[in-house]
Scaffold this motif. Structure first.
Motif, mmCIF file in Angstrom:
data_model
loop_
_atom_site.group_PDB
_atom_site.id
_atom_site.type_symbol
_atom_site.label_atom_id
_atom_site.label_comp_id
_atom_site.label_asym_id
_atom_site.label_seq_id
_atom_site.Cartn_x
_atom_site.Cartn_y
_atom_site.Cartn_z
ATOM 1 N N TYR A 13 23.361 14.336 57.120
ATOM 2 C CA TYR A 13 24.282 15.015 58.039
ATOM 3 C C TYR A 13 25.732 14.608 57.809
ATOM 4 N N GLY A 14 25.995 14.075 56.585
ATOM 5 C CA GLY A 14 27.382 13.920 56.157
ATOM 6 C C GLY A 14 28.009 12.549 56.265
ATOM 7 N N SER A 15 27.254 11.529 56.718
ATOM 8 C CA SER A 15 27.857 10.205 56.913
ATOM 9 C C SER A 15 27.338 9.197 55.878
ATOM 10 N N THR A 16 28.252 8.537 55.200
ATOM 11 C CA THR A 16 27.899 7.523 54.213
ATOM 12 C C THR A 16 27.884 6.136 54.854
ATOM 13 N N LYS A 17 27.425 5.141 54.086
ATOM 14 C CA LYS A 17 27.472 3.761 54.558
ATOM 15 C C LYS A 17 28.905 3.349 54.863
ATOM 16 N N GLU A 18 29.815 3.794 54.044
ATOM 17 C CA GLU A 18 31.232 3.461 54.248
ATOM 18 C C GLU A 18 31.754 4.055 55.550
ATOM 19 N N ASP A 19 31.282 5.235 55.892
ATOM 20 C CA ASP A 19 31.684 5.850 57.156
ATOM 21 C C ASP A 19 31.188 5.033 58.346
ATOM 22 N N ILE A 20 29.962 4.508 58.232
ATOM 23 C CA ILE A 20 29.381 3.712 59.314
ATOM 24 C C ILE A 20 30.157 2.413 59.488
ATOM 25 N N VAL A 21 30.493 1.772 58.379
ATOM 26 C CA VAL A 21 31.283 0.532 58.432
ATOM 27 C C VAL A 21 32.632 0.802 59.093
ATOM 28 N N LYS A 22 33.291 1.865 58.674
ATOM 29 C CA LYS A 22 34.605 2.196 59.224
ATOM 30 C C LYS A 22 34.529 2.519 60.708
ATOM 31 N N ARG A 23 33.497 3.272 61.102
ATOM 32 C CA ARG A 23 33.332 3.659 62.509
ATOM 33 C C ARG A 23 33.196 2.440 63.404
ATOM 34 N N ASN A 24 32.516 1.404 62.914
ATOM 35 C CA ASN A 24 32.281 0.192 63.698
ATOM 36 C C ASN A 24 33.325 -0.897 63.451
ATOM 37 N N GLU A 25 34.294 -0.611 62.563
ATOM 38 C CA GLU A 25 35.325 -1.598 62.200
ATOM 39 C C GLU A 25 34.699 -2.877 61.659
ATOM 40 N N TYR A 26 33.709 -2.699 60.777
ATOM 41 C CA TYR A 26 32.948 -3.823 60.231
ATOM 42 C C TYR A 26 33.382 -4.208 58.817
ATOM 43 N N GLU A 27 34.577 -3.816 58.398
ATOM 44 C CA GLU A 27 35.000 -4.075 57.024
ATOM 45 C C GLU A 27 35.073 -5.568 56.693
ATOM 46 N N ASN A 28 35.337 -6.406 57.690
ATOM 47 C CA ASN A 28 35.549 -7.837 57.431
ATOM 48 C C ASN A 28 34.446 -8.730 58.009
ATOM 49 N N ILE A 29 33.282 -8.153 58.231
ATOM 50 C CA ILE A 29 32.161 -8.935 58.747
ATOM 51 C C ILE A 29 31.695 -9.961 57.712
ATOM 52 N N LEU A 30 31.418 -11.180 58.170
ATOM 53 C CA LEU A 30 30.940 -12.251 57.300
ATOM 54 C C LEU A 30 29.415 -12.246 57.222
ATOM 55 N N GLU A 31 28.842 -13.147 56.400
ATOM 56 C CA GLU A 31 27.390 -13.155 56.208
ATOM 57 C C GLU A 31 26.634 -13.591 57.454
ATOM 58 N N SER A 32 27.238 -14.446 58.255
ATOM 59 C CA SER A 32 26.617 -14.898 59.500
ATOM 60 C C SER A 32 27.368 -14.312 60.680
ATOM 61 N N SER A 87 23.827 -1.062 62.384
ATOM 62 C CA SER A 87 25.121 -0.857 61.711
ATOM 63 C C SER A 87 25.463 -2.051 60.830
ATOM 64 N N LEU A 88 25.079 -3.251 61.246
ATOM 65 C CA LEU A 88 25.349 -4.442 60.438
ATOM 66 C C LEU A 88 24.594 -4.413 59.115
ATOM 67 N N GLY A 89 23.554 -3.595 59.043
ATOM 68 C CA GLY A 89 22.824 -3.457 57.789
ATOM 69 C C GLY A 89 23.649 -2.838 56.677
ATOM 70 N N THR A 90 24.765 -2.207 57.003
ATOM 71 C CA THR A 90 25.660 -1.624 56.002
ATOM 72 C C THR A 90 26.709 -2.626 55.527
ATOM 73 N N THR A 91 26.667 -3.849 56.040
ATOM 74 C CA THR A 91 27.623 -4.898 55.680
ATOM 75 C C THR A 91 26.919 -5.993 54.886
ATOM 76 N N LYS A 92 27.627 -7.088 54.610
ATOM 77 C CA LYS A 92 27.014 -8.206 53.895
ATOM 78 C C LYS A 92 26.332 -9.196 54.833
ATOM 79 N N CYS A 93 26.195 -8.843 56.102
ATOM 80 C CA CYS A 93 25.552 -9.729 57.077
ATOM 81 C C CYS A 93 24.126 -10.061 56.658
#
Length: 260
Positions: A13-32, A87-93
C-alpha cells in the motif's frame, strides 16, 4: 505470521521501511531501547550519564561503556505498545526494556516493590493482529527473553534494601473495569496487572529481539490500595524514591557493554 509479511503488506500500500522510520522519527534509535509508556527521561537527571534530546519523545543516553535510547510514549495500552515495538523492527534496535508501573494482586507485594514478570497472561485484544486468522489470544502466556531477563534479575538481586518479585503478570485493556474481574484474573495465576507486556513479548518473537520488563508497584487492589483510593503519602513517597534512585541504576547496569 512473519514480520517480513507485515512489512510487505505496508509496501503493498505504498509505504517502505524508510517511510516507517521517518513517520516514527526513529532515524537515530540505538541498538538498546527503553520504552516507557508514562515515565520520562528525568529519572536519569542524577545519574552519571549524558542525555541527548533527539526529538520530543526520544532521548539518547550515553555513559561509561553504555548507550541506549529512551522512548517516552506518554500513552498507555497494548495497541500503542504493539505499534511502537513493530516499528522498531525497521531500525537497528536489538534489545528492548519495558519500564513502568504495575498493580499488585498479592498481599505480599507492597507499593514501591520491584517486579520482573516471569510471563504475561494476555487479557488484551491487540495481540490477535499478530495472527493470520485474527484468533483471540485471551489467556495465553507470553514470555520475555530468557537470558535478558536473567541478566536483569541478577542486577536487581544485587540492589540493597529493595524488595523484588519474579511473578506471573496479567495484561489488561481497561483499568476501570478490571476490578469486577479481579478474582478471575487472580484465578488465572496472576500476581500483578498492567496494560502492555503480553503484546510486547509476542511482538518481540516476530522481531527476533531481546525483551524484558521492569515494573514498579504503584497499587495493590486486594488490600484496598487501588489507583483510586487507599494509598498513603508515605507509600507514594517511597515509591517515588525507588523510581528516581533505584530504577535508573538498574537500567544503566543492564546496558553496560562489558558483558553485554
Amino acid at each position: 505470521m512473519k514480520y517480513e509479511d507485515i512489512l510487505k503488506s505496508h509496501l503493498k500500500y505504498g509505504s517502505t521501511k524508510e517511510d516507517i522510520v521517518k513517520r516514527n522519527e526513529y532515524e537515530n534509535i540505538l541498538e538498546s531501547v527503553v520504552i516507557a509508556p508514562w515515565w520520562d527521561h528525568n529519572i536519569f537527571e542524577n545519574s552519571n550519564v549524558k542525555i541527548d534530546k533527539v526529538n520530543d519523545k526520544i532521548y539518547n543516553i550515553y555513559g561509561e561503556n553504555l548507550e541506549f535510547s529512551f522512548i517516552e510514549l506518554k500513552l498507555v495500552g497494548s495497541p500503542v505498545m504493539l505499534d511502537q515495538a513493530l516499528s522498531l523492527g525497521t531500525t537497528k534496535c536489538k534489545n528492548i526494556l519495558f519500564i513502568g508501573s504495575v498493580g499488585a494482586l498479592d498481599e505480599n507485594i507492597n507499593l514501591g516493590d520491584i517486579v520482573i514478570p516471569e510471563y504475561s497472561i494476555c487479557g488484551e485484544g491487540a495481540s490477535r493482529y499478530l495472527n493470520d486468522n485474527l484468533k483471540d489470544e485471551f489467556g495465553k502466556k507470553e514470555y520475555p527473553s530468557k537470558e535478558f531477563t536473567e541478566r536483569l534479575l541478577n542486577i536487581v538481586n544485587k540492589q540493597n534494601n529493595i524488595k523484588y518479585h519474579y511473578v506471573p503478570n496479567y495484561t489488561v485493556d481497561t483499568i476501570f473495569t478490571e476490578y469486577i474481574h479481579i478474582n478471575k484474573i487472580i484465578g488465572m495465576g496472576a500476581k500483578t496487572i498492567e496494560m502492555e507486556t503480553s503484546a510486547l513479548f509476542k511482538a518481540s518473537k516476530l522481531l527476533n529481539m531481546n525483551v524484558t520488563a521492569l515494573f514498579l508497584v504503584s497499587d495493590n487492589t486486594i488490600i484496598n490500595k487501588s489507583l483510586y483510593s487507599g494509598r498513603t503519602k508515605e507509600e507514594k513517597k517511597y515509591r517515588k524514591k525507588v523510581k528516581n534512585e533505584i530504577i535508573p541504576n538498574i537500567i544503566i547496569e543492564l546496558f553496560r557493554k562489558e558483558d553485554f
